[in-house]
Design an enzyme around this catalytic site. Structure first.
Site, mmCIF file in Angstrom:
data_model
loop_
_atom_site.group_PDB
_atom_site.id
_atom_site.type_symbol
_atom_site.label_atom_id
_atom_site.label_comp_id
_atom_site.label_asym_id
_atom_site.label_seq_id
_atom_site.Cartn_x
_atom_site.Cartn_y
_atom_site.Cartn_z
ATOM 1 N N ASP A 371 0.853 -1.196 0.000
ATOM 2 C CA ASP A 371 0.000 0.000 0.000
ATOM 3 C C ASP A 371 0.885 1.240 0.000
ATOM 4 O O ASP A 371 2.108 1.138 0.037
ATOM 5 C CB ASP A 371 -1.004 -0.015 1.171
ATOM 6 C CG ASP A 371 -0.366 0.343 2.511
ATOM 7 O OD1 ASP A 371 0.874 0.436 2.587
ATOM 8 O OD2 ASP A 371 -1.112 0.520 3.489
ATOM 9 N N ASP A 526 -4.547 -6.418 9.335
ATOM 10 C CA ASP A 526 -3.114 -6.370 9.628
ATOM 11 C C ASP A 526 -2.886 -5.594 10.902
ATOM 12 O O ASP A 526 -3.689 -4.724 11.254
ATOM 13 C CB ASP A 526 -2.361 -5.684 8.474
ATOM 14 C CG ASP A 526 -2.750 -4.228 8.357
ATOM 15 O OD1 ASP A 526 -2.104 -3.387 9.014
ATOM 16 O OD2 ASP A 526 -3.719 -3.908 7.640
#
Ligand SMILES: [Zn+2]
Length: 718
Positions: A371, A526
């Site tokens: 990301d 996460d």
């Protein structure tokens, strides 16, 4: 207490982002009407004060402010700028470029101009309501504020000044610490004296954003700020860039990723599962649930010599070290999340990743998600990347999943007017990302991000992403939301999920919420929280399968120039030989206890004898009350640790191999291994939960947490 609220008061600098010929002068500021007219002429150059200045001090300072905001929240720190033209202004005040400075004015000129600008009163007003105030002011600026201003004993002021001006910081009721800086200090960093202040503040912010205890500690004991200076010097003297880049648990001072910033709020694990609402399970339930760990150079020296506390001689801190997944027979996570800011953290690293690809770089054959790290650019109007660049980046580096470019809607950026723009931007980017992904023949799996500010807007965003064609969607901006808030968002999203939709939750790992998150459609999440707790905070450094958590025994090395030891020596608490003797006795006692040749009381005594002396002095003296409090608290925690010997009950490869060393709080090789162990425990508990959750569901009954084994063992302390 919550984090102390911080105010930084800083000087304006000559270097500004725009320097038009006709910038404002002192004469303009003396006449309000003229000022208004002239500002109109300069309209195109008008910008927020926080962005106007481009001098070293200001840039470094603002980078530090940014770090604190990323880790502690947008309102954790405010900035006030003492402008020689406008007076004391807040960061967002729109101002025009000007050519006025207190530097070079004669003393009486400073006094009278500062009076005209009401600087003293404005400062007195500005500091109210802040707990910790930093003064980063040059000589004439410090003179301009005319201390003392009214402050309270529960406020703390840290002033970075030149030696000559230190005397101007006086008469304050607030706890005050003045750090006089010399030109020698400044030369060390090839900064001017002015730039050095911003640089030191940034260093301080780096530590504070890594170690959540740091800010409260410095608020209590402002003298601790000198550690920042000492660390900065120590870092500078380490010639090897790799060594500088090497993270040091608890005292590390380098920029953080968005991911690691997000973990601090999820620390408290509640003792009961959150109930599952009586709605049908999400259509994607059969996809299961996966745990990703955010990565930031989490590796250790495989040849570390614990008995002698020695690193492998001549090791390369990257090539010769190993990640957790290289130590455990199977990884303690289903995948790894790598933010672009992490890859870009050094040129050398980026170059290596480009050559070998992300999998080879982190030596992980499993799934890797990439990301952009939206926290890193939260303040920008638009993200600093474009879609094609990011698509190529994910593809070329070999990511399995790539996340579209999003923009966070949190804190002040969730205000009406801003939030809609960010929402649309995130949506447009997701659309663009998928379209170009399809046309460009990219092979990684695209993930569209949904941002929002309410259950309805999140649900709308997810719905949009599904109709665009995404089957993997990530929810951003929720790392700091409460579980209850997340649940109401998920409940709104659930009906829109298809049996193919995967849903990722960024930065959230809460074991007590896993059953309900899964029921409502979350298929992955996460968090680095279990890892980082090994060295953050004092009571829960070592985790166990029963959910009970233990402190780690603090036995810092006397001979590695640690700042704490240095201060103890300076304050004459003890001498180096005595401390070294105590350190060695504590290590020896703990090892003998582990071997069964020394009793609990004797071991405890050896630990506490050293530990007690570790209480930091204030004003050169150790407060006997603080010391006694420390002893009582640590005695309780250490006794618990020694009674239960949790390291002996863990079958993970780290505890089996290094035994009692894992519960010693000391250096990267012990602390990070303990973090690996915590991750192992988290993953085991997570998997056990998934296994238990499966059973009632296959029976077709309404899922409930009643059938789960209790989250906390009867004697568990969470
Ligand atoms: Zn273990």
């Amino acid at each position: 207490m919550p984090h102390p609220r911080v105010l930084v008061v800083t000087s304006c600098t000559g270097e500004k982002c725009a320097k038009p010929e006709n910038q404002l002068t002192l004469a303009d500021f003396k006449d309000p009407e003229q000022l208004q007219r002239r500002e109109a002429e300069l309209a195109e150059f008008v910008c927020a004060a926080g962005k106007m200045y481009t001098g070293m001090q200001h840039l470094r300072l603002m980078e530090g402010v940014q770090l604190l905001r990323q880790s502690l929240g947008q309102d954790a720190v405010d900035v006030a700028i003492l402008s020689a033209g406008y007076g004391l202004v807040e960061e967002n005040r729109a101002i025009a470029p000007y050519e006025v400075t207190f530097n070079g004015m004669k003393g009486y000129e400073v006094d009278s101009w500062a009076q005209h600008l009401n600087v003293h009163e404005a400062l007195e007003q500005a500091v109210q309501g802040y707990d910790l105030i930093f003064l980063l002011l040059g000589d004439n600026y410090l003179r301009a504020i005319k201390l003392p201003v009214e402050t309270k004993p529960n406020q703390t002021i840290i002033a970075l000044t030149s030696q000559g001006s230190a005397k101007l910081v006086k008469g304050l009721s607030a706890k005050t610490f003045v750090l006089p800086l010399t030109n020698q200090d400044a030369q060390k960093y090839s900064y001017g004296l002015v730039g050095l202040k911003g640089f030191l503040f940034k260093r301080f912010a780096e530590t504070a954003s890594k170690d959540s205890d740091w800010l409260p500690k410095v608020y209590q004991t402002p003298e601790l700020f000198t550690e920042t200076l000492v660390q900065a010097i120590a870092q500078l003297e380490l010639a090897l860039p790799e060594v500088v880049a090497q993270p040091k648990p608890a005292k590390a001072s380098k920029a953080k990723t968005a991911k690691t910033l997000e973990v601090e709020d999820e620390d408290v694990e509640d003792s009961e599962f959150l109930p599952i609402p009586e709605v049908p399970a999400a259509a994607n339930l059969h996809l299961g649930m996966q745990y990703f760990i955010p990565e930031w150079d989490d590796h250790v020296d495989p040849g570390y010599d614990f008995l002698n506390n020695r690193l492998t001689p001549g090791r390369d801190p990257y090539a010769d070290e190993v990640y957790a997944h290289q130590i455990y027979p199977t990884p303690n996570y289903d995948g790894i999340l790598v933010s672009k800011v992490v890859v870009d953290s050094s040129k050398k690293k980026r170059a290596r990743v480009e050559i070998v690809g992300i999998h080879n770089f982190i030596r992980f054959p499993g799934k890797v998600m990439g990301d952009c790290g939206a926290f890193g650019y939260i303040k920008e109007d638009v993200p600093p990347y474009n879609t094609t660049e990011i698509l190529d980046y994910y593809q070329n580096l070999g990511f399995d999943f790539g996340v579209s470019i999003d923009h966070l809607i949190v804190g002040p950026f969730a205000q009406p007017g801003i939030r809609e723009r960010r929402y649309e931007l995130t949506k447009r980017n997701a659309q663009d990302f998928l379209k170009k992904h399809q046309m460009g023949g990219y092979t990684f799996t695209p993930i569209g991000v949904a941002q929002g500010w309410s259950p309805e807007t999140y649900a709308e965003a997810v719905k949009d992403n599904i109709s665009m064609g995404y089957d993997y969607i990530a929810l951003g901006g929720l790392a700091r939301a409460t579980s209850k808030e997340i649940i109401s968002i998920l409940a709104e999203i659930r009906p829109h999920l298809t049996d193919k939709t995967r849903l990722h939750l960024f930065g959230v790992a809460r074991i007590n919420a896993i059953p309900v998150f899964r029921h409502l459609g979350v298929t992955s999440f996460d968090s680095a929280s279990p890892l980082r707790r090994a060295w953050l905070g004092s009571g829960a450094n070592y985790h166990t399968l029963t959910s009970k958590m233990y402190t780690a025994a603090r036995i810092p090395p006397v001979d590695s120039h640690g700042v704490r030891i240095k201060r103890l020596l300076e304050a004459g608490v003890s001498d180096q030989d005595t401390l070294r003797g105590m350190e060695q006795s504590a290590l020896k006692a703990l090892r003998e206890f582990d071997a069964g040749t020394l009793g609990l009381e004797a071991t405890l005594e050896a630990l506490l004898t050293y530990d007690e002396l570790l209480e930091l002095p204030r004003d050169g003296k150790v407060d006997p009350i603080d010391q006694a409090k420390r002893r009582v608290k640590h005695e309780r925690m250490y006794r618990d640790l020694l009674q239960d010997k949790p390291w002996k009950n863990c079958n993970c490869v780290i505890c089996e191999e290094i035994g009692v060393e894992v519960i010693i709080f000391r250096g990267n090789d012990r602390n990070r291994r303990r973090g690996f162990h915590n991750t192992y425990v988290f993953y085991k508990r997570f998997q056990e939960l998934l296994r238990q959750l499966k059973d009632p569901l296959t029976n077709g009954s309404q899922p409930s947490t009643d059938n789960l084994a209790p989250l906390v063992a009867p004697d568990g302390v969470v």
